[in-house]
Scaffold this motif. Structure first.
Motif, PDB file in Angstrom:
ATOM      1  N   GLN A 199       0.815  -1.320  -0.115  1.00 32.25           N
ATOM      2  CA  GLN A 199       0.108  -0.139  -0.277  1.00 32.25           C
ATOM      3  C   GLN A 199       0.935   1.175   0.133  1.00 32.25           C
ATOM      4  OE1 GLN A 199      -2.857   0.085   3.079  1.00 32.25           O
ATOM      5  NE2 GLN A 199      -3.896  -1.899   2.532  1.00 32.25           N
ATOM      6  N   ALA A 244       2.024   1.608  -3.451  1.00 34.34           N
ATOM      7  CA  ALA A 244       1.050   1.975  -4.479  1.00 34.34           C
ATOM      8  C   ALA A 244       0.963   3.318  -4.255  1.00 34.34           C
ATOM      9  CB  ALA A 244      -0.192   1.188  -4.123  1.00 34.34           C
ATOM     10  N   SER A 245       0.856   4.076  -3.206  1.00 34.96           N
ATOM     11  CA  SER A 245       0.848   5.337  -3.138  1.00 34.96           C
ATOM     12  C   SER A 245       2.137   6.352  -3.450  1.00 34.96           C
ATOM     13  CB  SER A 245       0.463   5.946  -1.610  1.00 34.96           C
ATOM     14  OG  SER A 245       1.591   5.467  -0.754  1.00 34.96           O
ATOM     15  N   SER A 261       4.655   4.884  -5.951  1.00 30.68           N
ATOM     16  CA  SER A 261       4.869   4.560  -7.314  1.00 30.68           C
ATOM     17  C   SER A 261       3.951   4.800  -8.191  1.00 30.68           C
ATOM     18  CB  SER A 261       5.504   3.040  -7.135  1.00 30.68           C
ATOM     19  OG  SER A 261       5.364   2.729  -8.491  1.00 30.68           O
ATOM     20  N   PRO A 262       4.129   5.618  -9.033  1.00 26.15           N
ATOM     21  CA  PRO A 262       3.004   5.811 -10.324  1.00 26.15           C
ATOM     22  C   PRO A 262       2.626   4.608 -11.157  1.00 26.15           C
ATOM     23  CG  PRO A 262       5.091   7.287 -10.583  1.00 26.15           C
ATOM     24  CD  PRO A 262       5.235   6.326  -9.764  1.00 26.15           C
ATOM     25  N   GLN A 263       3.422   3.421 -11.354  1.00 26.84           N
ATOM     26  CA  GLN A 263       3.432   2.371 -11.965  1.00 26.84           C
ATOM     27  C   GLN A 263       2.109   1.537 -11.109  1.00 26.84           C
ATOM     28  OE1 GLN A 263       6.779   0.440 -12.674  1.00 26.84           O
ATOM     29  NE2 GLN A 263       7.392   1.731 -14.280  1.00 26.84           N
ATOM     30  N   ALA A 313       0.402   2.877  -8.695  1.00 25.52           N
ATOM     31  CA  ALA A 313      -0.861   3.580  -8.557  1.00 25.52           C
ATOM     32  C   ALA A 313      -1.718   3.505  -9.875  1.00 25.52           C
ATOM     33  CB  ALA A 313      -0.425   5.145  -8.374  1.00 25.52           C
ATOM     34  N   SER A 314      -1.222   3.254 -10.816  1.00 31.23           N
ATOM     35  CA  SER A 314      -1.875   3.073 -12.108  1.00 31.23           C
ATOM     36  C   SER A 314      -2.572   1.677 -12.033  1.00 31.23           C
ATOM     37  CB  SER A 314      -1.108   3.426 -13.458  1.00 31.23           C
ATOM     38  OG  SER A 314       0.008   2.265 -13.467  1.00 31.23           O
ATOM     39  N   LYS A 325      -3.645   0.242  -9.445  1.00 32.19           N
ATOM     40  CA  LYS A 325      -4.460   0.247  -8.383  1.00 32.19           C
ATOM     41  C   LYS A 325      -5.945   0.893  -8.899  1.00 32.19           C
ATOM     42  CE  LYS A 325      -5.483   1.908  -3.754  1.00 32.19           C
ATOM     43  NZ  LYS A 325      -4.777   2.918  -2.579  1.00 32.19           N
ATOM     44  N   LYS A 326      -5.603   1.853 -10.068  1.00 30.45           N
ATOM     45  CA  LYS A 326      -6.784   2.285 -10.668  1.00 30.45           C
ATOM     46  C   LYS A 326      -7.563   1.521 -11.686  1.00 30.45           C
ATOM     47  CE  LYS A 326      -4.984   7.111  -9.929  1.00 30.45           C
ATOM     48  NZ  LYS A 326      -4.425   8.161 -10.740  1.00 30.45           N
ATOM     49  N   VAL A 372      -5.995   6.361   2.641  1.00 38.42           N
ATOM     50  CA  VAL A 372      -6.407   5.244   1.466  1.00 38.42           C
ATOM     51  C   VAL A 372      -7.676   5.028   1.402  1.00 38.42           C
ATOM     52  CG1 VAL A 372      -5.894   2.869   1.271  1.00 38.42           C
ATOM     53  CG2 VAL A 372      -3.998   4.082   1.909  1.00 38.42           C
ATOM     54  N   ASN A 406     -10.993   9.267  -0.171  1.00 37.73           N
ATOM     55  CA  ASN A 406     -10.551  10.072  -1.190  1.00 37.73           C
ATOM     56  C   ASN A 406     -11.573  11.389  -1.423  1.00 37.73           C
ATOM     57  OD1 ASN A 406      -9.377  11.478  -3.231  1.00 37.73           O
ATOM     58  ND2 ASN A 406      -9.025   9.588  -4.664  1.00 37.73           N
TER      59      ASN A 406
END
Length: 454
Positions: free
Chosen positions: A97, A100-101, A103-105, A107-108, A110-111, A346, A349
């Motif tokens: 977690q 994921a907050s 790293s951009p990779q 995070a993408s 996670k979306k 987390v 949002n």
């Protein structure tokens, strides 16, 4: 009259409970899974002498071992297959977690929705295997020299074969607990991981109370102190129940809409923001991060003590980070506060909530939709999270400090009470939700039958 009404309401709820077959299946599955967890806590590692291990543990009782033993339901004391419990899984989920907050990779990923969540869960499982392997190896190495100063040998046949077997067994036990927790979450009632931790704490509670009263009978602890501890525990339970139900309601207003009668009516609702949005996660995360290096240093330090400066450093580190010490309390408090803000960010949002309100035509009175609503929600959430973080820190640290100074067992600490009460409240809430859903289902069926008859 009030008592008759309460009795009638309880009878109705019991009648609805007897009719809710799906809920009963979920409850029985949860109970069965927790029974399996308790049985596994009595299965020792291959090559370990349980009798000698029990004697050695009674000699070295206290500190971080008692903390770890609490969350594992006594598995560490018996060095069972699930001695590490679900703590490596929780630590791995923290790392994923956080990554994921940051790293951009990730995070993408996670979306991406459900597929992204499955990928992150898979990364968490890989991390759980790695952490369990590292901790398991140091535990196996420490067990080989455990009790050397007392002339006792906890391991029957030390060597590389025992280390490999211990690591594989611990990995299997932790992964099975992780799978069992996921099954409880999907097919049972409540959060599986939290229920497993709560079951371990509750299982140790009768033994702890028996030892506490026995100490009072022998005179090592005064009866007045025992009474004071019980009163403080009851007060903490009441305070936890109050704070867990506390919330800040943000007024949401929707534009006027025309009803069937031709009247213009504006709808109003509330957005509930819990004071403790993170729940029981911050204390569990903070303890798991502290327990991982402390467990390694505890067992590795016992093995290399006196042989090098590294061994002496590990022993001194264990003393500084012992339960109730200022360094331990400071790190634990900072960890709780950090994870309280982190997990709240987390879970909730503000940007997504503001976009949903704007899309549905809702707005906060006096606040413009869009970016201003996002800033306002973030401002309100930050303020109530400060209160929630302070509440969690006080609940977890103050009883732990008093108990460590008075010599009361750790299991009656604030963290344990917080986990038990919080998980119990969440589980009861889910049971009530299932009962309400079942009741609505019956009403819908009756309405359909009446419509067909007409």
């Amino acid at each position: 009259m009030a008592s008759r009404a309460d009795q009638l309401a309880s009878n109705i709820s019991l009648a609805k409970f007897s009719q809710a077959t799906e809920l009963k299946k979920r409850l029985w599955f949860t109970v069965g899974a927790l029974i399996v967890f308790r049985f596994l806590s009595f299965v020792p590692l291959p090559g370990v002498d349980p009798t000698v291990l029990s004697q050695l543990y009674s000699q070295t009782r206290g500190g971080v071992l008692d903390i770890f033993n609490t969350f594992s339901g006594g598995s560490l004391e018996r060095m069972s297959l699930i001695a590490l419990g679900v703590m490596p899984y929780i630590t791995a989920s923290i790392v994923v977690q956080l990554a994921a907050s940051l790293s951009p990779q990730l995070a993408s990923i996670k979306k991406e929705g459900e597929s992204g969540r499955k990928k992150l869960n898979q990364y968490t499982r890989y991390g759980t295997v790695g952490l369990t392997a590292v901790q398991g190896y140091f535990i196996a190495v420490g067990l080989e020299s455990y009790g050397a100063q007392s002339g006792l040998q906890a391991v029957v046949d030390p060597g590389m074969m025992f280390r490999v077997a211990a690591v594989i067994s611990l990995i299997g036990g932790t992964m099975f607990l992780m799978w069992l927790g996921e099954q409880i979450t999907s097919r049972g009632i409540g959060n599986g991981t939290s229920l497993i931790i709560m079951a371990g704490i509750v299982a140790q509670l009768p033994v702890t109370l028996a030892k506490l009263f026995e100490s009072g009978r022998e005179g090592s602890i005064s009866g007045l102190l025992i009474f004071f501890v019980m009163v403080v525990a009851l007060g903490l339970i009441a305070f936890i129940c109050f704070m867990e139900r506390a919330q800040r309601r943000v007024l949401i207003q929707y534009p006027k809409r025309q009803t069937r009668q031709g009247l213009m009516q504006a709808d109003r609702s509330h957005l509930p923001l819990k004071v403790n949005t993170a729940g029981v996660i911050p204390p569990i995360f903070a303890s798991s991060l502290l327990l991982m290096p402390l467990t390694i240093s505890q067992f590795a330090g016992n093995r290399v003590a006196g042989e090098s400066k590294w061994g002496d450093f590990l022993l001194s580190l264990n003393q500084y980070l012992s339960h109730g010490s200022p360094v331990y309390m400071a790190l634990y408090g900072l960890g709780i506060i950090f994870f309280c803000f982190f997990y709240t960010a987390v879970v909730f949002n503000p940007e997504e909530t503001a976009d949903n309100l704007k899309r549905n035509g809702g707005f906060i009175p006096g606040i413009r939709p869009g970016k201003n609503t996002e800033n306002y929600l973030d401002y309100v959430l930050t303020r109530i999270t400060v209160i929630g973080a302070g509440y969690l820190a006080i609940i977890c640290l103050l009883p732990e400090y008093l108990i460590s100074q008075a010599g009361i067992p750790f299991y009656l600490g604030g963290t344990s009470l917080l986990i038990v009460v919080n998980v119990t409240v969440d589980t009861v809430t889910q049971i009530q939700s299932h009962l309400i859903a079942h009741q609505y289902g019956d009403l819908i069926k009756k309405a359909r039958l009446k419509g067909r008859i007409r």
